[in-house]
Design a protein around this motif. Structure first.
Motif, PDB file in Angstrom:
ATOM      1  N   SER A 124     -54.210 -87.757  -7.186  1.00  0.00           N
ATOM      2  CA  SER A 124     -52.763 -88.954  -7.291  1.00  0.00           C
ATOM      3  C   SER A 124     -53.250 -90.021  -8.507  1.00  0.00           C
ATOM      4  CB  SER A 124     -52.372 -89.464  -6.105  1.00  0.00           C
ATOM      5  OG  SER A 124     -51.367 -90.450  -6.207  1.00  0.00           O
ATOM      6  N   SER A 125     -52.320 -90.568  -8.816  1.00  0.00           N
ATOM      7  CA  SER A 125     -52.368 -91.764  -9.952  1.00  0.00           C
ATOM      8  C   SER A 125     -52.550 -92.864  -9.029  1.00  0.00           C
ATOM      9  CB  SER A 125     -51.295 -91.989 -10.953  1.00  0.00           C
ATOM     10  OG  SER A 125     -49.913 -91.728 -10.147  1.00  0.00           O
ATOM     11  N   ASN A 126     -51.991 -92.905  -7.644  1.00  0.00           N
ATOM     12  CA  ASN A 126     -52.100 -94.179  -6.829  1.00  0.00           C
ATOM     13  C   ASN A 126     -53.637 -94.483  -6.400  1.00  0.00           C
ATOM     14  OD1 ASN A 126     -52.138 -95.803  -4.628  1.00  0.00           O
ATOM     15  ND2 ASN A 126     -49.933 -95.122  -4.201  1.00  0.00           N
TER      16      ASN A 126
END
Length: 391
Positions: A124-126
């Motif tokens: 994830s980019s989070n």
């Protein structure tokens, strides 16, 4: 004279030439050598077994599997199947095996679902989600499972007593005596049980029909309709039994003991770390062009992952997943450290009480070998089903 009067080769010379030609072939020579080695190993094993049995009989040590029919007189504190101390040894073995299969199946299911979620979340980019999942993976993969189990078992001592049990979710209570959860019970009338079996068989036929492509529009509705009618004819009643605290203890629901909960949570967290890394590697192995192709068709990121990436990923991750599932079965033997009566714990008790250690070790090896070979066969079958067939 080197030949007969007619000039034809002699029969024994022809036979010798055929034998030499067979031995000169690499494949035939390899088969002959392997058969000879197998025969030597089998002869050595037979000699070892016969010598061992003769020495045991000479010293008055009992040998054989007749003890399996004797009353066990052992206590199994927790069992999936019905068990009494007067039951024979073989039934105690079956009960222990059922506990091992039960734990292994639950760990495989839970770790597969959690591993899929965590493996994808690591990409994830989070940064918070990716970092949290990475911590889980690194802690699980770099910690001995026995240490994790002992660590989780210590937490039960700091939990409140039954009267002050924690209630994190409706119907779920946690105390030092274990975990209380709702239980689902199914009541089927005896006269409708036969109808339910027939309905399930017809539903299976409908599923096969749909898979074969004979009646694809009708297959799914047929399965649902037959299953619903079967349950209605069988007068099946589904009820949820909720736990409730009455006086000094809980009544209703299902009680999960600290030992069962510890081995379940510990092995699930440990195995999830490995499954997540396998899933992450499988996602990364699918080319970036597949994502671009899905986006060009107007699919969302979730649909691309579910319809394009995961089906291709399965062809890559099934073999390493199979190895992890086999490790789950082997790691279930660590249940003896937290006091859960799995197959190995039951066998250790049987060996100590019956003095049949050699037979017990043979049973242990045979059972775990059978379980792991069954898992491998199932994974290989599924791998063949999803493999790409070249034309």
């Amino acid at each position: 004279m080197k030949g007969n009067v007619s000039g034809a080769p002699l029969p024994h010379l022809t036979l010798r030439k055929v034998e030499v030609g067979m031995l000169s072939d690499a494949k035939t020579r390899s088969i002959v050598i392997q058969c000879a080695l197998v025969a030597l190993v089998a002869a050595f094993a037979a000699l070892l077994v016969s010598t061992t049995f003769a020495n045991l009989r000479a010293r008055g040590i009992p040998i054989g599997f007749d003890f399996l029919r004797m009353p066990s007189r052992i206590v199994i504190s927790e069992a999936i199947l019905t068990y009494k101390s007067r039951d024979p040894y073989y039934w105690a073995i079956v009960v222990g095996l059922a506990n091992t299969v039960f734990i292994s199946a639950l760990v495989i299911v839970f770790s597969s679902v959690l591993g899929l979620i965590i493996g994808i979340a690591r990409l994830s980019s989070n940064p918070l989600a990716a970092g949290t999942c990475r911590v889980w993976v690194e802690v699980a993969r770099n910690s001995p499972p026995i240490v994790l189990l002992i660590f989780y078992s210590l937490w039960w001592k700091v939990l409140p007593p039954v009267g002050e049990a924690l209630n994190p979710l409706p119907g779920v209570y946690i105390s030092m005596r274990g975990l209380e959860v709702p239980a689902l019970s199914v009541d089927i009338a005896s006269q409708g049980l036969f109808l339910l079996v027939i309905a399930l068989l017809l539903a299976a036929v409908g599923w096969v029909v749909g898979r074969r492509g004979w009646l694809p529009p009708l297959a799914a509705p047929l399965v649902l309709a037959i299953g619903a009618v079967g349950l209605w004819l069988a007068e099946a009643k589904f009820t949820v039994d909720w736990p409730a605290f009455t006086g000094s203890n809980f009544t209703g629901g299902k009680e999960l003991t600290p030992e069962l909960t510890t081995i379940l949570i510990g092995l699930t967290i440990y195995t999830t770390g490995f499954v997540a890394e396998i899933v992450r590697g499988g996602v990364l192995s699918v080319g970036r062009g597949q994502w671009d192709a899905g986006q060009s068709l107007g699919l969302s990121r979730g649909k691309i992952l579910r319809l394009v990436i995961i089906p291709q990923m399965l062809r890559i991750i099934v073999p390493p997943l199979n190895s992890q599932y086999i490790n789950v079965v082997k790691n279930s033997t660590l249940a003896i450290a937290v006091g859960y009566p799995d197959f190995l714990a039951v066998m250790n008790t049987i060996i100590s009480k019956s003095s049949h250690s050699i037979e017990g070790v043979f049973i242990i090896l045979g059972v775990y070998l059978a379980l792991n070979l069954t898992l491998s066969s199932a994974a290989n079958w599924y791998n063949r089903r999803i493999a790409i067939v070249e034309r």
